[in-house]
Scaffold this motif. Structure first.
Motif, PDB file in Angstrom:
ATOM      1  N   GLN A 400       2.569  -2.765  -5.826  1.00  0.00           N
ATOM      2  CA  GLN A 400       3.810  -2.856  -5.066  1.00  0.00           C
ATOM      3  C   GLN A 400       5.025  -2.935  -5.971  1.00  0.00           C
ATOM      4  O   GLN A 400       6.100  -2.425  -5.634  1.00  0.00           O
ATOM      5  CB  GLN A 400       3.759  -4.069  -4.132  1.00  0.00           C
ATOM      6  N   ALA A 401       4.882  -3.569  -7.137  1.00  0.00           N
ATOM      7  CA  ALA A 401       6.001  -3.657  -8.072  1.00  0.00           C
ATOM      8  C   ALA A 401       6.324  -2.301  -8.683  1.00  0.00           C
ATOM      9  O   ALA A 401       7.493  -2.006  -8.976  1.00  0.00           O
ATOM     10  CB  ALA A 401       5.678  -4.667  -9.174  1.00  0.00           C
ATOM     11  N   ALA A 402       5.312  -1.466  -8.885  1.00  0.00           N
ATOM     12  CA  ALA A 402       5.525  -0.167  -9.521  1.00  0.00           C
ATOM     13  C   ALA A 402       5.948   0.907  -8.530  1.00  0.00           C
ATOM     14  O   ALA A 402       6.500   1.933  -8.944  1.00  0.00           O
ATOM     15  CB  ALA A 402       4.247   0.273 -10.240  1.00  0.00           C
ATOM     16  N   ALA A 403       5.683   0.705  -7.242  1.00  0.00           N
ATOM     17  CA  ALA A 403       5.968   1.733  -6.239  1.00  0.00           C
ATOM     18  C   ALA A 403       7.380   1.603  -5.694  1.00  0.00           C
ATOM     19  O   ALA A 403       8.017   0.544  -5.771  1.00  0.00           O
ATOM     20  CB  ALA A 403       4.962   1.639  -5.100  1.00  0.00           C
ATOM     21  N   GLU A 404       7.877   2.712  -5.144  1.00  0.00           N
ATOM     22  CA  GLU A 404       9.146   2.680  -4.442  1.00  0.00           C
ATOM     23  C   GLU A 404       8.970   1.948  -3.120  1.00  0.00           C
ATOM     24  O   GLU A 404       7.868   1.902  -2.573  1.00  0.00           O
ATOM     25  CB  GLU A 404       9.636   4.104  -4.190  1.00  0.00           C
ATOM     26  N   PRO A 405      10.056   1.368  -2.582  1.00  0.00           N
ATOM     27  CA  PRO A 405       9.930   0.631  -1.324  1.00  0.00           C
ATOM     28  C   PRO A 405       9.316   1.444  -0.199  1.00  0.00           C
ATOM     29  O   PRO A 405       8.547   0.907   0.608  1.00  0.00           O
ATOM     30  CB  PRO A 405      11.383   0.238  -1.000  1.00  0.00           C
ATOM     31  N   LYS A 406       9.594   2.741  -0.133  1.00  0.00           N
ATOM     32  CA  LYS A 406       9.057   3.553   0.953  1.00  0.00           C
ATOM     33  C   LYS A 406       7.554   3.791   0.823  1.00  0.00           C
ATOM     34  O   LYS A 406       6.920   4.259   1.773  1.00  0.00           O
ATOM     35  CB  LYS A 406       9.778   4.896   1.012  1.00  0.00           C
ATOM     36  N   ASP A 407       6.991   3.479  -0.338  1.00  0.00           N
ATOM     37  CA  ASP A 407       5.559   3.700  -0.571  1.00  0.00           C
ATOM     38  C   ASP A 407       4.746   2.416  -0.518  1.00  0.00           C
ATOM     39  O   ASP A 407       3.547   2.428  -0.847  1.00  0.00           O
ATOM     40  CB  ASP A 407       5.339   4.369  -1.931  1.00  0.00           C
TER      41      ASP A 407
END
Length: 534
Positions: A400-407
Motif C-alpha cells: 500500500q505504501a508503494a502503490a498509488e492511492p487509486k490502486d
C-alpha cells in the motif's frame, strides 16, 4: 459572569468519531472472523463428513472448493471495490456467504455440499477484499499498521478456533448435517445484525465517476487461476503429475494467463490488474516475498500436523492443541508489528525479521525426530509464529505504501492472492517430495503390501501397521518429512533476498494517503471518511 467552557462541546464530535470508528472496526472484525472460521472449520471434520455421505474419496473437495473459489475471485472483488464501492462489495460478500452456508446446512449430497462451499468461498473472498480496503481508508498510512495488525490477529484467532470447533463437531453423536445446519442458522442471525450494522455505519458510495468493467480480463483471469489451482490439487495426490488430468489444466491455465496479459496491456481501459503495478520495484519485490512466504507457510501448516500425528502419535485434536501457542504468537506478533510500524514509520524491518524467523522455523523443524520433546516443539513453533505475524502486517503495508492511492484496493487483494498461489505451489511440492521419498525408502523398512496403504493414509502407520514394522516405518516417515523441510529452505532464502529489494516509502500522516468515497485519486481527510457515515 464566568465564561462558559466549550471543552465538552469541542470534544463531543471527536468522541463521536472515535465511537463510530470503533463500531466500524468491530463490524469488520466480526465479518472477517466468521468467514475465516468457516474456511478452517472443516479441516478436522472431513472424515465425519465423508462418512455421513458415504463419499470419503471426494471429502477433501469440501475444503478445496472453498479455497479455490476464494483465491480465484479475489482479483474480481478487488476491482468491484473500485467500481461499485466497498460497502456494496462487503454486503454482496455477506449475502453470498450467508446463502452458501445455509445451503451447506441443507445439502443432501456430497456434490451439493461442495458446490455450496464454493458459493461460501466466493462470499468470503468479497468479505476479505472489502474489509482490508475499508480498514486502509479508515486510517492514514502511518497509522494503518496498527489497524491491520488487529485485523490480522482476528484472522489468526479464527484459524485457532476453526479446527477446534470442527473437532467438537466430530465428537458429537448427532448427524453432522444437522450440526452444520444449526451452525449456519447461528451465522444467519449474526450476519443479519452485521448487515444492518454495516448499512448504518459504512460510508455511501458515490457513482459520479463510474468505471468500466474489465469483462475480458475477468473472463480470462478467473479460469486461469482456477485451472492452476485445480492442477496443483490434482497433481501427486489424485493423479500423477504427467497425467492428462494434470497437464491439460496447467496448459489451459498458461493459455488463459497469456491472453489475460495481452488484454490487460493492450486493450483494457480499466484493467483488473494494471500493468503499471509490475513496473514498481517495491511492489514486485513484495509480491515475490509474498509468494515465498505463502509457499513456506502452507507447506508447514499442512505438513507439520502430520509430524505431530504420525511421528509423535497425537490425535487430530491434540495436534491442533499443540499448535495453539504458535497461533497465539501470530496474533500477538501481528498486533505488535502493526503498532511498531505505526510508531517507527518503517515496515521493511518487519519483512526482514519475518523472513529470517520463517527460515529459522523451517530449518529447526528439519532436525525434529521421533524423540523430540514438546517444549522444543513449542519454542520453535512460537518463533515461527512471531515471524508469520510480522509478515502478515508488513507485506500489506509495503504494497500500500508503494502503490498509488487509486490502486490500494487492487494491491490489497493481490497481496492475499499471491500468498494463496504460492501456498498452492508449496503444498504441491511438499506432497510430491513426501510421496516420492516414502515410495523410495519404505521398501527397505516394511513388506511391499504395506507401502501403498502408508502412502495413501498417514493414519495407517499407527493404526494399521503391525507393531514389528512401526519403528522402521516411523524412521522413514520422519526422514521423508525432513526432506520436505529441506525443499522449503531455498524458498525462504529467496524470500529474504527479495525483501531486501523493497524500497522505503515515507509513511506520512497526510490526507493524500486516503481515498474518497468515489474510489478516485482525490484526497479525503480521515475524519471526513468517518463523518460520511453520519
Amino acid at each position: 459572569m464566568p465564561p462558559i467552557s466549550t471543552t465538552d462541546s469541542d470534544n463531543k464530535p471527536i468522541r463521536r468519531v472515535k465511537y463510530k470508528r470503533g463500531l466500524i472496526l468491530l463490524a469488520l472484525q466480526a465479518s472477517l472472523f466468521l468467514s475465516a472460521l468457516d474456511g478452517t472449520i472443516v479441516s478436522t471434520s472431513l472424515p465425519r463428513i465423508g462418512s455421513d455421505f458415504n463419499e470419503f474419496t471426494i471429502a477433501l473437495w469440501v475444503a478445496n472448493a472453498y479455497n479455490l473459489a476464494y483465491g480465484a475471485f479475489l482479483p474480481l472483488f478487488g476491482s468491484c471495490n473500485d467500481i461499485f464501492g466497498r460497502k456494496c462489495t462487503l454486503l454482496a460478500g455477506i449475502g453470498f456467504f450467508l446463502v452458501g452456508s445455509v445451503l451447506c446446512g441443507v445439502a443432501s449430497s456430497m456434490i451439493m455440499l461442495i458446490i455450496c462451499r464454493s458459493i461460501a468461498g466466493i462470499g468470503a473472498s468479497a468479505i476479505y477484499s472489502a474489509v482490508f480496503v475499508i480498514i486502509s481508508e479508515m486510517a492514514p498510512l502511518d497509522k494503518r499498521g496498527s489497524y491491520h495488525g488487529l485485523i490480522n490477529a482476528v484472522y489468526a484467532m479464527a484459524s485457532i478456533f476453526g479446527p477446534l470447533v470442527g473437532v467438537g463437531i466430530c465428537l458429537r453423536r448427532e448427524l453432522l448435517t444437522l450440526t452444520y445446519l444449526l451452525r449456519t442458522h447461528t451465522h444467519t442471525g449474526r450476519f443479519h445484525r452485521l448487515s444492518q450494522l454495516a448499512m448504518v455505519l459504512l460510508y455511501q458510495y458515490d457513482m459520479d465517476t463510474p468505471k468500466s468493467i474489465d469483462y475480458a480480463g475477468i473472463l480470462l483471469l478467473i479460469p486461469s487461476v482456477t485451472l492452476f489451482l485445480l492442477a496443483l490439487n490434482f497433481g501427486g495426490s489424485m493423479y500423477p503429475w504427467q497425467s492428462i488430468e494434470v497437464l491439460v489444466p496447467l496448459v489451459l491455465s498458461v493459455v488463459f494467463c497469456c491472453g489475460f496479459i495481452v488484454i490487460e496491456c493492450k486493450f483494457a481501459h480499466n484493467p483488473i490488474l494494471p500493468p503499471r503495478l509490475f513496473k514498481n520495484q517495491s511492489i514486485v519485490a513484495t509480491l515475490l516475498t509474498d509468494w515465498m512466504f505463502g509457499t513456506c507457510m502452507f507447506a508447514f501448516v499442512f505438513n507439520f500436523p502430520l509430524y505431530l500425528q504420525v511421528i509423535q502419535g497425537n490425535s487430530a485434536m491434540w495436534s491442533g492443541i499443540h499448535l495453539i501457542p504458535m497461533q497465539l504468537a501470530i496474533c500477538i506478533s501481528s498486533t505488535v508489528a502493526g503498532l511498531l510500524i505505526s510508531i517507527s514509520k518503517s515496515y521493511r524491518p518487519g519483512l526482514w525479521i519475518g523472513m529470517v524467523l520463517l527460515g529459522c522455523l523451517i530449518g529447526l523443524i528439519a532436525i525434529f525426530g521421533i524423540t523430540t520433546p514438546y517444549y522444543l516443539i513449542y519454542i520453535v513453533t512460537v518463533i515461527g509464529g512471531i515471524g508469520l505475524g510480522a509478515l502478515f502486517s508488513s507485506t500489506i503495508i509495503s504494497l500500500q505504501a508503494a502503490a498509488e492511492p487509486k490502486d490500494i484496493s487492487t494491491v490489497t487483494c493481490l497481496n492475499h492472492l499471491i500468498i494463496v498461489l504460492g501456498g498452492s505451489v508449496g503444498l504441491a511440492i511438499a506432497n510430491s517430495v513426501l510421496t516420492a521419498r516414502l515410495i523410495a525408502d519404505l521398501p527397505s523398512a516394511v513388506p511391499f503390501e504395506y507401502i501403498q496403504p502408508i502412502v495413501k493414509s498417514s493414519l495407517f502407520v499407527r493404526q494399521g501397521l503391525p507393531p514389528q514394522y512401526q519403528e522402521a516405518a516411523l524412521q522413514v516417515y520422519s526422514q521423508s518429512l525432513r526432506m520436505v523441510w529441506y525443499s522449503m529452505m531455498p524458498f525462504a532464502v529467496v524470500g529474504l533476498i527479495s525483501s531486501a529489494f523493497v524500497k522505503h516509502c515515507n509513511l506520512q500522516s497526510t490526507d493524500s494517503s486516503q481515498l474518497n468515497n468515489t474510489g478516485t485519486d482525490t484526497p479525503k481527510c480521515n475524519d471526513e471518511i468517518i463523518n460520511a457515515t453520519a
